[in-house]
Design an enzyme around this catalytic site. Structure first.
Site, PDB file in Angstrom:
ATOM      1  N   TRP A 534      12.474 -98.901  13.024  1.00  0.00           N
ATOM      2  CA  TRP A 534      12.338-100.349  13.237  1.00  0.00           C
ATOM      3  C   TRP A 534      12.069-100.674  14.707  1.00  0.00           C
ATOM      4  CZ3 TRP A 534      10.978-103.367   9.718  1.00  0.00           C
ATOM      5  CH2 TRP A 534      11.422-103.201   8.401  1.00  0.00           C
ATOM      6  N   GLN A 570      11.965-109.169   5.867  1.00  0.00           N
ATOM      7  CA  GLN A 570      11.786-108.789   7.260  1.00  0.00           C
ATOM      8  C   GLN A 570      12.644-109.597   8.228  1.00  0.00           C
ATOM      9  OE1 GLN A 570      10.266-106.153   8.125  1.00  0.00           O
ATOM     10  NE2 GLN A 570       9.444-105.743   6.111  1.00  0.00           N
ATOM     11  N   LYS A 607      12.520-107.415 -11.056  1.00  0.00           N
ATOM     12  CA  LYS A 607      11.726-106.716 -10.063  1.00  0.00           C
ATOM     13  C   LYS A 607      10.580-105.994 -10.748  1.00  0.00           C
ATOM     14  CE  LYS A 607      14.209-105.285  -5.986  1.00  0.00           C
ATOM     15  NZ  LYS A 607      14.921-104.231  -5.318  1.00  0.00           N
ATOM     16  N   LYS A 610       7.601 -99.671 -11.428  1.00  0.00           N
ATOM     17  CA  LYS A 610       6.587 -98.786 -12.006  1.00  0.00           C
ATOM     18  C   LYS A 610       7.082 -98.169 -13.302  1.00  0.00           C
ATOM     19  CE  LYS A 610       4.083 -97.364  -7.929  1.00  0.00           C
ATOM     20  NZ  LYS A 610       4.285 -96.460  -6.802  1.00  0.00           N
TER      21      LYS A 610
END
Length: 1055
Positions: A534, A570, A607, A610
């Site tokens: 970060w 973020q 959410k 996949k």
RNA sequence: GGGCCAGUAGCUCAGUCGGUUAGAGCACUUCUCUGAUAAGGAAGGGGUCAAUAGUUCAACUCUAUUCUGGCCCA
């Protein structure tokens, strides 16, 4: 002549060829180079990892990051857009570990750090090609060639500079982090790993130990405490980890907890009052010497339990301290504190000068600092320690506790919380600068500033920037093996000057070989840690330009950013690290505006995952509906303002159907008829048009430009797109529908030309303001419609500014009135079962508002056509048609009357017609309330509501009343028949596949009445259907056209 | 456990300073219109504004608490 337009366009295909078109012509590069010398609009791109493919979570910020720069470019700014890649960090390491079959740090070290890092290096950019392809397909213009990578040596060197700058400001220090640690794997576990292993219920000892008081601080003058150090007064402290007792350095008390000093035989014990019952059977009969708050008992010295660290009392150890974390739920209300083994313990002693001791090795066995237990695994020493305390008379209570305890996800061992050496950035000295910077940032949505982000800043703790890992930017700090002196290196040059040989690759496996000579004669080695990744993304404003080693001026011009955009996650990530570093280095914000987008969830509100396959692959969506549709769908939602969005294919289909296709149809309509009429536009000037419809859409179009501009200036995608959607609707379903006949068979050439010029201007301006959002379809339209001297792409064009000379607010309002009148007239027709194709003699429009009357009269031809009536009467005699009711205007009267409001409302509702009429006439009507108070009512305090009188065929809404003359004369009836016929013929023309300009011959048949009807209106039939000949004979292969009860037989052929 | 955001029609969401029939689009039903359109128009059904308590003449709106979902942190 324009290129003919296929109304059944394949958008995805068209988009693919535009991607190529832009590529071939270098349009993106030109959009920047043509602004050479213009003011900069600075944009920073947050770097993603290229270890996975882009998904919807990237599409939302990606699209905003495309729209805003496109808009600013059109506004005349130069907008550089460099893509960046996050290359380092645990996500990469985890992936490679999995691929290499490595399970722990020990595994990695056995495998070889150099080999491991090289493996990371070679696969970190694995999906770059796919990223580029998908991002480009989405229509995002961003420079992939001139990108930045956090692993480039230049980038890494700038990071060194950043660290050195912080170091010089005294903001970097070495401390400890208390982290869960697996003794078997010899490794720290991340938070994420902690949740993988889960907590298991285990039994642990829970013991209470007494600590003898040996001193009261001189500053404490409390007489009750004077004899505390008499050798027989003790604190009672509680712990569930006896093995940490040798490392005890303090006792923590809650400042607001009440403590009691219990007289127990010859001894006295201090513990929380509310915990007495846990230690004594009859707490009520206890003898209490005194009671004190925790805060009154601070800094009292006690005797160390064990000798190992006893000398630390000189450094302030073995005293009571205050901590908010202390509770009275368990134990004695006094917490044994070993800063090397507990986060709260560590925090509470931080800054007191009491050092952190952690006398255990990599496998959590005691070191020689604790000689009695040396080599014993800490947890295995519990029994021996308890036994010893018992013998020494220090153990006063021994229990067991069943609690949830974390375990290692790999091997299942119980985890040990222990101090891990770590490097930190001090936050306290720069917090003010951070808060100040945050105040000046424009956040969308606004609540982020003082909410999520602001609160986070206020509670920010020191930032742990080191990681005990391998694939990252090595912290450029060297430490002497002999004297412990440290030096921070700020550049490659500096390293060389200090006597180090600078390797080409600055990664750990190379740089760790570099040693420096120390002034003491010893050797300095680099500390083993690498940087939190970060830190690297937060340093991106400097590092992407290799600042300050190169590009100094460029940096000055490009800092801070005008605009950034990322997801809500973020706030604690990139937004935060950018802010810390900018505040620390420059006392500035790193960005002036920040758009925060929300999370894209699957259609089921969960959410996207996949493995669950609960969403459509984004590439598939673009192949099916097109990138424009996807962009518009995403942007026209609150996901652009930090709210969640449930993605659905239907939503994308919906914007295609409601915006993009109608836009395309308007364009296709224009091109089709312009080509028929041989119209080619040569300018945008429409100042001389006179037709009210033209003037109206021109005015609304300027409003569109103004509204979209305002939305874009606020970075508010929804605010910019709403007006577009509305305008496309008005254009299609009012302007074009109303003007259709003007285009295709107007006798008045000047009016026709005015319509073409108007539609041209409006289409061009519409596509300009839509270009940033839907760059593909607008480009297609532009390519066909652009004037000769215009730029080669719509994205090289300038943004339109509102041209006020076209605005006509009265006309905009008038059209609203007309549309309302039409809507009401249509409702009346339906309720009277009068089909719109049946002409009627008249409509009456009744209103007392003079301005409404004027408008309705002026636009009467629109009403006549839309409602299919012969004449329109406007008047104000509404008493016969409607009843008046009065309703209190709560907003106005409520403020004046307060609690008398209810009574007044009832009385107003009961007002009789004459009183209402007086109010209508502008008089003041007094109303007396029970309290004796009188209010004088006027039109501002009372709302007059009209209601149709029962039994009349009228409709009222607000101030407007509409009535239809429902008498159908034979003449009207005949015309109705003919209108049915015309529609039937038009349908037949269409079915026969005739061009709109083809002439036809007709053969018609029906009963005598229809024959009469045709004779009366044959002219109309011929005109409407482009018939050059009409015969009254019964055709052999005719079709049937219904007209009320009757039916026509129709046959047509191309003339 | 803490912080932030959200909860309004079957779905997606508006709802101004608190002001009295809570709106729009989609979907659905019925009717209608149509030589640019994958459309358009009219009417209709569909609501305990998550729950509770409070403030107020008046609460979807303000306050408190609770519940649900999401994100982040611990």
């Amino acid at each position: 002549m324009y290129k003919p337009v296929d109304p059944k366009v394949n958008f995805p295909q068209q988009e693919e060829s535009l991607v190529q078109f832009w590529e071939e012509r270098n349009v993106f590069k030109k959009s920047i180079s043509q602004r050479e010398g213009a003011p900069e609009f600075v944009f920073y791109d947050g770097p993603p990892f290229a270890t996975g493919l882009p998904h919807f979570g990237h599409f939302v910020p990606g699209t905003i990051k495309d729209i805003v720069p496109r808009y600013k470019t059109m506004r005349g700014y130069r907008v550089e857009r460099r893509f960046g890649w996050d290359c380092h960090g645990l996500p990469v390491e985890n992936l490679i570990e999995k691929e290499l079959g490595l399970n722990s740090k020990t595994d990695i070290e056995r495998y070889g750090v150099a080999e491991f890092n090289e493996a990371c290096h070679s696969s970190v950019l694995r999906y770059v090609k796919e990223w580029r392809q998908i991002v480009t397909r989405l229509g995002r213009w961003v420079d992939f060639d001139n990108d930045y990578k956090t692993m480039d040596p230049d980038y890494m060197e700038s990071i060194w500079w950043v660290i050195k700058s912080l170091w010089d400001k005294g903001l970097i220090y070495e401390g400890y982090y208390i982290l869960p640690y697996c003794p078997r794997c010899s490794t720290v576990l991340s938070n994420h790993e902690l949740s993988l292993g889960g907590y298991k219920d285990v039994h642990d000892p829970a013991i209470s130990v007494r600590f003898k008081i040996v001193g009261v601080p001189a500053s404490n003058k409390d007489p009750a405490l004077a004899d505390l150090a008499n050798g027989s007064t003790y604190f009672v402290a509680w712990t569930t980890t006896p093995w940490t007792l040798p490392s005890n350095l303090a006792l923590a008390l809650g400042p607001d907890i009440d403590y009691a000093c219990v007289i127990d035989g010859k001894e006295r014990y201090i513990l929380a009052e509310s915990r007495l019952s846990a230690y004594y059977k009859h707490p009520e009969s206890l003898q209490i010497a005194w009671k004190k708050k925790g805060r009154e008992l601070a800094s009292i010295q006690y005797e160390p339990l064990f000798p190992y660290f006893a000398d630390l009392s000189a450094k302030g150890g073995f005293v009571t301290v205050l901590g908010e974390h202390v509770t009275t739920e368990d134990g004695s209300g006094i917490v044994h504190t070993a800063p090397g083994f507990g986060e709260d313990d560590y925090e509470v002693l931080k800054g007191t000068g009491i050092p952190t001791v952690c006398p255990v090795d990599a496998e959590c066995k005691f070191t020689d600092e604790v000689p009695d237990y040396k080599g014993i695994f800490v947890k295995d020493s519990d029994k021996a320690i308890m036994e010893r305390l018992k013998q020494e008379g220090k153990l006063i209570k021994r229990d067991q506790i069943l609690h949830a305890y974390p375990h290692c996800w790999r091997c299942g061992s119980p985890l040990i919380y222990r101090a891990v050496s770590s490097w930190f950035v001090k936050i306290e000295p720069i917090k003010e600068a951070m808060l100040r910077a945050n105040k000046s940032i424009y956040w969308l949505p606004a609540h982020i500033r003082d909410g999520r982000f602001g609160k986070w800043l206020e509670n920010a703790r020191d930032w742990a920037i080191s990681r005990n890992r391998y694939w990252g930017n090595p912290l450029p700090i060297w430490k002497c093996d002999t004297c412990g002196k440290t030096v921070c290196v700020g550049s490659r040059k500096e390293l060389a000057e200090l006597g180090g040989e600078v390797p080409e690759d600055l990664h750990k496996h190379h740089i760790d070989k570099v040693t420096l000579p120390c002034s003491c004669g010893g050797t300095m080695h680099r500390i083993p840690e690498v940087l939190d990744c970060w830190f690297e993304s937060g340093a991106m404003p400097y590092a992407q330009n290799h600042y300050p080693f190169e590009n100094k001026e460029k940096f000055d011009e490009h800092f801070p950013a005008d605009f950034i955009c990322e997801g809500l996650d973020q706030t604690r990530g990139w937004f935060y690290t950018l802010t810390i570093l900018a505040a620390a280095l420059f006392d500035k914000p790193a960005f002036k505006a920040c758009v925060v987008n929300g999370l894209v969830l699957a259609e089921d509100g969960k959410k996207m995952s996949k493995s669950m396959r609960n969403y459509t692959d984004p590439s598939e969506v673009m192949d099916k509906f097109g990138a424009d549709a996807l962009r518009l769908f995403l942007m026209n939602s609150a996901v652009t303002k930090a709210e969640d969005l449930c993605y659905s294919d239907d939503g994308v289909k919906e914007v295609l159907k409601s915006v993009i296709i109608p836009l395309w149809n308007a364009y296709s309509f224009f091109v089709t008829y312009a080509n028929i009429d041989g119209f080619t536009a040569d300018s945008f000037d429409c100042t001389d048009v006179e037709n009210p419809l033209d003037k109206w859409i021109l005015s609304v179009c300027e409003k569109l430009v103004a509204d979209v501009t305002a939305g874009m200036e606020a970075y508010d995608m929804q605010a910019a797109i709403g007006p577009m959607v509305e305008f496309v609707d008005s254009l299609n379903n009012w302007y074009i529908r109303r003007s259709r006949r003007r285009f295709w068979k107007s006798e008045n050439d000047a009016d026709k030309k005015s319509a073409y010029r108007t539609l041209y201007r409006v289409l061009r301006r519409l596509t300009l303001v839509m270009a940033p959002v839907i760059p593909f379809v607008t480009e297609t339209i532009y390519q066909n419609l652009k004037l000769e001297n215009e730029p080669e792409s719509i994205h090289l064009a300038n943004w339109p500014t509102e041209e006020p000379q076209y605005r006509n607010l009265e006309l905009e309002r008038d059209m609203r009135i007309i549309r309302q009148a039409v809507s009401m007239g249509r409702a009346l027709r339906v309720s009277n079962d009068l089909k719109i194709r049946q002409p009627l003699a008249s409509v009456q429009l009744i209103t007392r508002q003079p301005d409404e009357q004027e408008v309705l009269a002026r636009m009467e031809d629109i009403l006549r056509e839309e409602l299919n009536v012969k004449s329109v009467f406007v008047h104000e005699k509404e008493e016969d048609l409607v009843e008046y009711h009065a309703k209190a205007n709560f907003r106005v009267l409520g403020k004046e009357l307060g609690s008398e409001m209810k009574e007044a409302a009832a009385k107003i509702a009961a007002l009789d017609t004459s009183a209402i009429k007086r109010i209508l006439a502008g008089e003041q009507v007094p109303l007396t309330l029970a309290s004796g108070r009188t209010v004088s009512l006027d039109a501002s305090k009372v709302e007059i509501v009209r209601e149709e009188k029962p039994g009349l065929k009228v409709l009222n809404e607000g101030t407007l009343t509409v009535a239809l003359d429902t008498t159908i004369t034979p003449e009207l009836l005949y015309e109705g028949y003919v209108r049915d016929l015309i529609r039937g013929i038009q349908n037949a023309r269409k079915e026969a596949g005739l061009e709109v300009t083809d002439r036809i011959k007709l053969a018609l048949f029906g009963d005598d009445e229809l024959h009469t009807a045709l004779e009366r209106f044959s002219q109309l039939v011929a005109e409407e259907t482009l018939a050059v000949g009409i015969e009254w004979t019964k055709p052999k292969d005719g079709i049937t056209v219904e007209a009320g009860e009757k039916s026509w037989t129709v046959s047509l052929q191309k003339a």
